[in-house]
Design a protein around this motif. Structure first.
Motif, PDB file in Angstrom:
ATOM      1  N   ARG A  18       0.795  -1.225   0.000  1.00 38.87           N
ATOM      2  CA  ARG A  18       0.000   0.000   0.000  1.00 38.87           C
ATOM      3  C   ARG A  18       0.830   1.280   0.000  1.00 38.87           C
ATOM      4  O   ARG A  18       0.280   2.361   0.112  1.00 38.87           O
ATOM      5  CB  ARG A  18      -0.935   0.008   1.191  1.00 38.87           C
ATOM      6  N   GLY A  19       2.130   1.161  -0.054  1.00 38.17           N
ATOM      7  CA  GLY A  19       2.944   2.362  -0.094  1.00 38.17           C
ATOM      8  C   GLY A  19       4.261   2.210   0.628  1.00 38.17           C
ATOM      9  O   GLY A  19       4.637   1.126   1.067  1.00 38.17           O
ATOM     10  N   THR A  20       4.948   3.327   0.753  1.00 39.52           N
ATOM     11  CA  THR A  20       6.242   3.379   1.420  1.00 39.52           C
ATOM     12  C   THR A  20       6.070   4.093   2.757  1.00 39.52           C
ATOM     13  O   THR A  20       5.413   5.127   2.827  1.00 39.52           O
ATOM     14  CB  THR A  20       7.250   4.136   0.545  1.00 39.52           C
ATOM     15  N   TYR A  21       6.651   3.520   3.796  1.00 39.95           N
ATOM     16  CA  TYR A  21       6.543   4.083   5.137  1.00 39.95           C
ATOM     17  C   TYR A  21       7.939   4.317   5.698  1.00 39.95           C
ATOM     18  O   TYR A  21       8.866   3.585   5.384  1.00 39.95           O
ATOM     19  CB  TYR A  21       5.784   3.119   6.064  1.00 39.95           C
ATOM     20  N   HIS A  22       8.048   5.319   6.551  1.00 34.06           N
ATOM     21  CA  HIS A  22       9.282   5.566   7.276  1.00 34.06           C
ATOM     22  C   HIS A  22       9.019   5.268   8.742  1.00 34.06           C
ATOM     23  O   HIS A  22       7.959   5.621   9.274  1.00 34.06           O
ATOM     24  CB  HIS A  22       9.751   7.008   7.072  1.00 34.06           C
ATOM     25  N   LEU A  23       9.966   4.602   9.374  1.00 34.28           N
ATOM     26  CA  LEU A  23       9.755   4.168  10.749  1.00 34.28           C
ATOM     27  C   LEU A  23      11.069   4.029  11.483  1.00 34.28           C
ATOM     28  O   LEU A  23      12.137   4.024  10.884  1.00 34.28           O
ATOM     29  CB  LEU A  23       8.986   2.844  10.773  1.00 34.28           C
ATOM     30  N   GLU A  77      10.604  -5.819  20.185  1.00 37.29           N
ATOM     31  CA  GLU A  77      10.831  -4.599  19.425  1.00 37.29           C
ATOM     32  C   GLU A  77       9.491  -3.917  19.205  1.00 37.29           C
ATOM     33  O   GLU A  77       8.455  -4.578  19.137  1.00 37.29           O
ATOM     34  CB  GLU A  77      11.451  -4.894  18.051  1.00 37.29           C
ATOM     35  N   TRP A  78       9.521  -2.588  19.103  1.00 34.36           N
ATOM     36  CA  TRP A  78       8.326  -1.798  18.847  1.00 34.36           C
ATOM     37  C   TRP A  78       8.622  -0.854  17.697  1.00 34.36           C
ATOM     38  O   TRP A  78       9.767  -0.452  17.493  1.00 34.36           O
ATOM     39  CB  TRP A  78       7.938  -1.005  20.097  1.00 34.36           C
ATOM     40  N   VAL A  79       7.583  -0.500  16.929  1.00 37.25           N
ATOM     41  CA  VAL A  79       7.745   0.354  15.758  1.00 37.25           C
ATOM     42  C   VAL A  79       6.971   1.656  15.942  1.00 37.25           C
ATOM     43  O   VAL A  79       5.814   1.644  16.363  1.00 37.25           O
ATOM     44  CB  VAL A  79       7.255  -0.383  14.487  1.00 37.25           C
ATOM     45  N   LEU A  80       7.630   2.763  15.611  1.00 37.02           N
ATOM     46  CA  LEU A  80       7.012   4.085  15.563  1.00 37.02           C
ATOM     47  C   LEU A  80       7.075   4.551  14.114  1.00 37.02           C
ATOM     48  O   LEU A  80       8.155   4.647  13.534  1.00 37.02           O
ATOM     49  CB  LEU A  80       7.772   5.076  16.457  1.00 37.02           C
ATOM     50  N   LEU A  81       5.902   4.812  13.520  1.00 41.40           N
ATOM     51  CA  LEU A  81       5.859   5.347  12.165  1.00 41.40           C
ATOM     52  C   LEU A  81       6.134   6.841  12.208  1.00 41.40           C
ATOM     53  O   LEU A  81       5.664   7.541  13.105  1.00 41.40           O
ATOM     54  CB  LEU A  81       4.485   5.095  11.537  1.00 41.40           C
ATOM     55  N   VAL A  82       6.910   7.323  11.240  1.00 38.91           N
ATOM     56  CA  VAL A  82       7.256   8.742  11.140  1.00 38.91           C
ATOM     57  C   VAL A  82       6.644   9.249   9.834  1.00 38.91           C
ATOM     58  O   VAL A  82       7.039   8.819   8.748  1.00 38.91           O
ATOM     59  CB  VAL A  82       8.784   8.952  11.161  1.00 38.91           C
ATOM     60  N   SER A  83       5.684  10.150   9.948  1.00 41.37           N
ATOM     61  CA  SER A  83       4.953  10.639   8.775  1.00 41.37           C
ATOM     62  C   SER A  83       5.801  11.569   7.920  1.00 41.37           C
ATOM     63  O   SER A  83       6.815  12.121   8.369  1.00 41.37           O
ATOM     64  CB  SER A  83       3.682  11.360   9.214  1.00 41.37           C
TER      65      SER A  83
END
Length: 105
Positions: A18-23, A77-83
């Motif tokens: 569905r797209g590219t994400y930064h995290l 581990e935990w993930v934080l998405l960066v918009s």
């Protein structure tokens, strides 16, 4: 009084259908603290949040926003998405090291 975590993390890119994400990926003692917070919240409320996520007030540089972090690999581990909005405001790109402040809500 809420707990605050300060982590220096590597910004990476993930490409999905569905797209590219930064995290950023949070591990170690900070991940343990997030897992404990999730367990305590679940015990307190009697249920768990979607995907066992933890609500946080995140800050990177001068940008602050309310979001959630999500567990990965059995909560080690935990993930934080960066918009994109945060990336533009803080002039970030893939491969940058950043300092994130996470206030656990």
């Amino acid at each position: 009084m809420s707990e605050t975590l300060i982590c220096t993390l590597l910004l990476r890119q993930w490409r999905g259908e569905r797209g590219t994400y930064h995290l950023v990926t949070i591990a170690g003692e900070s991940a343990d603290t997030l897992a404990m917070h999730e367990r305590m919240t679940r015990l307190e409320l009697g249920s768990r949040r979607g995907f066992s996520s933890v609500k946080v007030m995140a800050s990177i540089g001068g940008t602050r926003w309310k979001t959630s972090v999500f567990p990965q690999k059995g909560r080690t581990e935990w993930v934080l998405l960066v918009s994109k909005k945060v990336m533009r405001a803080e002039d970030l790109s893939e491969g940058d090291m950043l300092t994130a402040e996470l206030e656990l809500l």
